[in-house]
Write a protein that holds these residues in place. Structure first.
Motif, mmCIF file in Angstrom:
data_model
loop_
_atom_site.group_PDB
_atom_site.id
_atom_site.type_symbol
_atom_site.label_atom_id
_atom_site.label_comp_id
_atom_site.label_asym_id
_atom_site.label_seq_id
_atom_site.Cartn_x
_atom_site.Cartn_y
_atom_site.Cartn_z
ATOM 1 N N TYR A 28 69.845 66.573 60.888
ATOM 2 C CA TYR A 28 70.616 65.539 61.593
ATOM 3 C C TYR A 28 72.118 65.828 61.478
ATOM 4 N N ILE A 29 72.563 66.089 60.255
ATOM 5 C CA ILE A 29 73.998 66.185 59.987
ATOM 6 C C ILE A 29 74.629 67.343 60.742
ATOM 7 N N PHE A 30 73.907 68.453 60.879
ATOM 8 C CA PHE A 30 74.446 69.588 61.626
ATOM 9 C C PHE A 30 74.818 69.194 63.060
ATOM 10 N N THR A 31 74.059 68.266 63.646
ATOM 11 C CA THR A 31 74.309 67.897 65.046
ATOM 12 C C THR A 31 75.403 66.842 65.205
ATOM 13 N N ASN A 32 75.811 66.190 64.120
ATOM 14 C CA ASN A 32 76.709 65.030 64.238
ATOM 15 C C ASN A 32 78.044 65.360 64.888
ATOM 16 N N HIS A 33 78.649 66.489 64.478
ATOM 17 C CA HIS A 33 80.016 66.785 64.932
ATOM 18 C C HIS A 33 80.246 68.254 65.288
ATOM 19 N N MET A 34 79.331 69.141 64.971
ATOM 20 C CA MET A 34 79.586 70.576 65.114
ATOM 21 C C MET A 34 79.703 71.042 66.562
ATOM 22 N N LEU A 35 79.256 70.227 67.500
ATOM 23 C CA LEU A 35 79.393 70.566 68.920
ATOM 24 C C LEU A 35 80.514 69.765 69.579
ATOM 25 N N CYS A 36 81.347 69.136 68.750
ATOM 26 C CA CYS A 36 82.417 68.278 69.255
ATOM 27 C C CYS A 36 83.784 68.917 68.992
ATOM 28 N N PRO A 37 84.787 68.583 69.806
ATOM 29 C CA PRO A 37 86.117 69.167 69.616
ATOM 30 C C PRO A 37 86.823 68.601 68.390
ATOM 31 N N LEU A 38 87.728 69.401 67.838
ATOM 32 C CA LEU A 38 88.639 68.907 66.819
ATOM 33 C C LEU A 38 89.670 68.004 67.492
ATOM 34 N N SER A 39 90.073 66.964 66.802
ATOM 35 C CA SER A 39 91.068 66.057 67.379
ATOM 36 C C SER A 39 91.707 65.227 66.282
ATOM 37 N N ASN B 164 91.162 59.705 66.411
ATOM 38 C CA ASN B 164 89.823 59.371 65.927
ATOM 39 C C ASN B 164 89.059 58.583 66.994
ATOM 40 N N ASP B 165 88.526 59.320 67.963
ATOM 41 C CA ASP B 165 87.801 58.730 69.095
ATOM 42 C C ASP B 165 86.331 59.120 68.993
ATOM 43 N N PRO B 166 85.446 58.213 68.566
ATOM 44 C CA PRO B 166 84.032 58.557 68.397
ATOM 45 C C PRO B 166 83.347 59.061 69.663
ATOM 46 N N LEU B 167 83.833 58.671 70.839
ATOM 47 C CA LEU B 167 83.222 59.166 72.072
ATOM 48 C C LEU B 167 83.507 60.647 72.283
ATOM 49 N N SER B 168 84.511 61.163 71.598
ATOM 50 C CA SER B 168 84.852 62.579 71.701
ATOM 51 C C SER B 168 84.390 63.371 70.487
ATOM 52 N N ASN B 169 84.544 62.799 69.282
ATOM 53 C CA ASN B 169 84.318 63.592 68.074
ATOM 54 C C ASN B 169 82.942 63.423 67.454
ATOM 55 N N SER B 170 82.070 62.646 68.084
ATOM 56 C CA SER B 170 80.732 62.418 67.538
ATOM 57 C C SER B 170 79.681 62.566 68.630
ATOM 58 N N LEU B 171 78.491 62.965 68.206
ATOM 59 C CA LEU B 171 77.384 63.197 69.130
ATOM 60 C C LEU B 171 76.180 62.381 68.684
ATOM 61 N N SER B 172 75.550 61.683 69.614
ATOM 62 C CA SER B 172 74.322 60.942 69.326
ATOM 63 C C SER B 172 73.123 61.712 69.869
ATOM 64 N N LEU B 173 71.994 61.517 69.208
ATOM 65 C CA LEU B 173 70.760 62.196 69.594
ATOM 66 C C LEU B 173 69.784 61.208 70.216
ATOM 67 N N LYS B 174 69.052 61.677 71.199
ATOM 68 C CA LYS B 174 67.944 60.905 71.741
ATOM 69 C C LYS B 174 66.673 61.407 71.058
ATOM 70 N N MET B 175 66.088 60.560 70.229
ATOM 71 C CA MET B 175 64.913 60.914 69.445
ATOM 72 C C MET B 175 63.756 59.995 69.810
ATOM 73 N N PRO B 176 62.515 60.397 69.521
ATOM 74 C CA PRO B 176 61.375 59.508 69.739
ATOM 75 C C PRO B 176 61.561 58.190 68.973
ATOM 76 N N TRP B 177 61.063 57.108 69.559
ATOM 77 C CA TRP B 177 61.303 55.785 68.983
ATOM 78 C C TRP B 177 60.794 55.670 67.550
ATOM 79 N N PHE B 178 59.657 56.330 67.264
ATOM 80 C CA PHE B 178 59.084 56.177 65.920
ATOM 81 C C PHE B 178 59.923 56.926 64.884
#
Length: 359
Positions: A238-249, A252-266
């Motif tokens: 999980y942690i690897f995906t949180n910010h590693m594909l996001c730009p440095l800035s 502190n704008d979460p829409l730019s510096n953070s990534l959310s995942l779409k995972m199965p509901w369970f």
């Protein structure tokens, strides 16, 4: 933006659910039961040892839930008083070798205060940073175009431990702002003493478990190391995906510096909606059961900027890009070759939420 969204959330959304305390107790009990079972492995015939593996998986998931539940509790408002927060944090984070005072300093204060900025201890390394042991291990362990599959497997089980060791050495050995990590930070003298004491208690707990298992190689491997490796692997995935594909800035704008995942509901149910990472950075003290509502509002009102992508696709992008930042929006390999722009995630009409498109 956060203020506008906050007004659309239920009045009790920022009240931490007491069930997080129950989850800490339940998952500690699962680990204790697993260690009790492992203590009897010497009475099992060797051919039956693989039968313990399903319970090792359950124990590994308990490690993950302990991290996520304690993460919620230490951000929330339900634990009044420093002693209670430290006690609950110690109970939930001990198996992860993370002193709760260190967690609150590096995660709550430094990471959330400087997310993916130069001062963030959890950001990726810069190309121009010296190649110390921390940077060398990231190159070896972290998903990228250069990682070798055997080392990636090792990294999944041990990157969390390396991360903790790096932080502990930074504050306990020097505490001068220098670090083998991406960015240094300091803690107060009081925090430093608390971290040292908590680490001693955590070490005593782990030693006690190993002694409980009689230092027997099979018991220790299957009952202690394997569940911890599984838990660390799931958490760091999980942690690897949180910010590693996001730009440095520096903004502190979460829409730019953070990534959310779409995972199965369970999976979201099991892991307390930890995949909703942008939502968490917008509202760190929000009860995580309300993250899906925040996601819905973000899709409706900020859909062109909200970064939401399937977990499998996020991992594919991690494996298809190098890991060091040449600049805010360019990634490059450890040899200075293969520079590529960061993926851009956007939603357009007709694209379902989570189908982030990479350009």
């Amino acid at each position: 933006m956060a203020r506008a969204l906050r007004s659309q959330l239920p009045a009790g959304a920022f009240r931490t659910s007491p069930d997080r305390l129950g989850l800490v107790a339940i998952n500690l009990a699962i680990l204790a039961l697993g260690w009790q079972m492992a203590d009897g492995l010497n009475q099992w015939p060797a051919f039956a040892w693989p039968a313990f593996l399903p319970f090792a998986m359950i124990m590994g998931n308990a490690v993950v839930v302990l991290l996520f539940a304690t993460h919620d509790l230490l951000h929330g408002r339900s634990l009044k008083g420093r002693s209670w927060r430290r006690l609950v944090g110690l109970a939930g984070l001990a198996v992860l070798w993370m002193p709760p005072t260190l967690w609150q300093a590096v995660h709550n204060r430094e990471h959330h205060g400087h997310t993916n900025a130069l001062a963030d201890p959890d950001r990726g390394y810069l190309e121009q940073q010296p190649r110390g042991w921390g940077k060398a291990i990231q190159h070896l362990f972290v998903p990228s175009t250069q990682v070798r599959k055997p080392w990636l497997l090792v990294g999944l089980s041990s990157s969390w431990g390396v991360h903790n060791l790096r932080l502990l050495l930074s504050v306990l050995v020097r505490n001068d702002g220098s670090s083998q990590g991406p960015a240094g930070f300091r803690v107060s003298r009081t925090e430093r003493r608390a971290i040292a004491l908590e680490l001693a208690l955590i070490a005593a707990l782990h030693l006690g478990v190993v002694l409980w298992l009689d230092l027997d190689p099979i018991k220790v491997l299957l009952g202690y190391f394997l569940p911890i490796w599984i838990g660390y692997g799931i958490a760091i995935a999980y942690i690897f995906t949180n910010h590693m594909l996001c730009p440095l800035s520096e903004v502190n704008d979460p829409l730019s510096n953070s990534l959310s995942l779409k995972m199965p509901w369970f999976i979201d149910l099991l892991h307390l909606n930890f995949s909703h990472h942008t939502e968490h950075h917008l509202f760190p003290d929000l009860n995580s059961s309300h993250y899906p509502l925040v996601r819905k509002l973000l899709i409706e009102q900020y859909g062109e900027r909200y970064q939401l992508v399937e977990g499998q696709r996020a991992w594919s992008l991690l494996m298809a890009t190098p890991r060091f930042y040449r600049n805010a929006t360019t990634l490059v390999g450890s040899d200075g070759q293969g520079a590529v722009p960061l993926p851009e995630f956007r939603r357009t009409l007709g694209v379902q939420p989570g189908n982030g498109q990479s350009h």
